[in-house]
Design a protein around this motif. Structure first.
Motif, PDB file in Angstrom:
ATOM      1  N   TRP A  11      -3.371  17.842   8.679  1.00  0.00           N
ATOM      2  CA  TRP A  11      -3.686  17.815   9.839  1.00  0.00           C
ATOM      3  C   TRP A  11      -3.012  16.734  10.850  1.00  0.00           C
ATOM      4  O   TRP A  11      -2.422  17.091  11.939  1.00  0.00           O
ATOM      5  N   ALA A  12      -2.619  15.575  10.103  1.00  0.00           N
ATOM      6  CA  ALA A  12      -1.538  14.631  10.891  1.00  0.00           C
ATOM      7  C   ALA A  12      -0.260  15.417  11.396  1.00  0.00           C
ATOM      8  O   ALA A  12       0.262  15.434  12.300  1.00  0.00           O
ATOM      9  N   LEU A  13       0.217  15.889  10.285  1.00  0.00           N
ATOM     10  CA  LEU A  13       1.560  16.690  10.507  1.00  0.00           C
ATOM     11  C   LEU A  13       1.178  17.835  11.591  1.00  0.00           C
ATOM     12  O   LEU A  13       2.100  18.077  12.291  1.00  0.00           O
ATOM     13  N   SER A  14       0.356  18.604  11.487  1.00  0.00           N
ATOM     14  CA  SER A  14      -0.100  19.739  12.317  1.00  0.00           C
ATOM     15  C   SER A  14       0.037  18.971  13.693  1.00  0.00           C
ATOM     16  O   SER A  14       0.378  19.802  14.814  1.00  0.00           O
ATOM     17  N   GLY A  15      -0.963  18.194  13.717  1.00  0.00           N
ATOM     18  CA  GLY A  15      -1.076  17.217  15.224  1.00  0.00           C
ATOM     19  C   GLY A  15       0.180  16.712  15.861  1.00  0.00           C
ATOM     20  O   GLY A  15       0.425  16.880  16.987  1.00  0.00           O
ATOM     21  N   LEU A  16       0.833  16.210  14.874  1.00  0.00           N
ATOM     22  CA  LEU A  16       2.455  15.649  15.464  1.00  0.00           C
ATOM     23  C   LEU A  16       3.213  17.006  15.944  1.00  0.00           C
ATOM     24  O   LEU A  16       3.820  16.954  16.897  1.00  0.00           O
ATOM     25  N   LEU A  17       3.277  17.991  15.108  1.00  0.00           N
ATOM     26  CA  LEU A  17       4.064  19.192  15.347  1.00  0.00           C
ATOM     27  C   LEU A  17       3.496  19.772  16.806  1.00  0.00           C
ATOM     28  O   LEU A  17       4.397  20.001  17.783  1.00  0.00           O
ATOM     29  N   ALA A  18       2.315  19.987  16.911  1.00  0.00           N
ATOM     30  CA  ALA A  18       1.894  20.315  18.178  1.00  0.00           C
ATOM     31  C   ALA A  18       2.099  19.619  19.480  1.00  0.00           C
ATOM     32  O   ALA A  18       2.233  19.974  20.382  1.00  0.00           O
ATOM     33  N   ALA A  19       1.959  18.201  18.995  1.00  0.00           N
ATOM     34  CA  ALA A  19       2.090  17.257  20.353  1.00  0.00           C
ATOM     35  C   ALA A  19       3.735  17.503  20.652  1.00  0.00           C
ATOM     36  O   ALA A  19       3.800  17.291  21.950  1.00  0.00           O
ATOM     37  N   PHE A  20       4.611  17.588  19.601  1.00  0.00           N
ATOM     38  CA  PHE A  20       5.864  17.530  20.031  1.00  0.00           C
ATOM     39  C   PHE A  20       6.249  18.735  20.748  1.00  0.00           C
ATOM     40  O   PHE A  20       6.602  18.854  21.811  1.00  0.00           O
ATOM     41  N   LEU A  21       5.495  20.006  20.306  1.00  0.00           N
ATOM     42  CA  LEU A  21       5.708  21.348  20.962  1.00  0.00           C
ATOM     43  C   LEU A  21       5.237  21.235  22.364  1.00  0.00           C
ATOM     44  O   LEU A  21       5.921  21.847  23.331  1.00  0.00           O
TER      45      LEU A  21
END
Length: 141
Positions: A11-21
């Protein structure tokens, strides 16, 4: 069974990726800044098209974060990032960043939902996770 640390990492990786996008990448497509037309022109895109691409980027990031649509979101994200790779290859720019983001997306989803890794790394003779948990067919004896 998945551990809570694994799921939290996913979830942390997913959140960071979505935040970057959404914030780093798409926001540049929504706002005006000096050199925007030249940069997008170098890539072969007009500013108006980039606004639409930014909307697509945000929608895909949101689909990726919603558990029920995450798998479809990951597929769409892979396609989106594939387009980014093709664009950068076409103009001779470095193209490894979208590939890395795609790999991170699938790892993050696999950490959130281990069925992703089961599908990816099963042997061809093994049943897929979707079919292995199904009840046997009903008979009408």
């Amino acid at each position: 069974m998945k551990s809570s640390k694994t799921v939290i990492t996913g979830w942390a990786l997913s959140g960071l990726l979505a935040a970057f996008l959404c914030f780093a990448s798409a926001s540049g497509k929504f706002t005006d800044w000096e050199g925007k037309a030249e940069m997008f022109g170098h890539l072969g895109w007009e500013e108006g098209v980039m606004f639409t691409i930014g909307i697509v980027e945000v929608v895909i990031a949101m689909l990726f974060l919603i558990p029920r649509t995450a798998f479809v979101g990951a597929i769409l994200l892979s396609a989106y990032l594939g387009g980014a790779v093709a664009t950068h290859v076409r103009v001779g720019d470095p193209f490894f960043v979208p590939i890395i983001f795609g790999v991170i997306a699938w790892i993050a989803l696999g950490l959130r939902d281990p069925r992703v890794f089961q599908i990816a790394f099963r042997s061809p003779s093994e049943p897929t996770p979707a079919t292995s948990n199904q009840a046997p067919p009903l008979t009408t004896d």
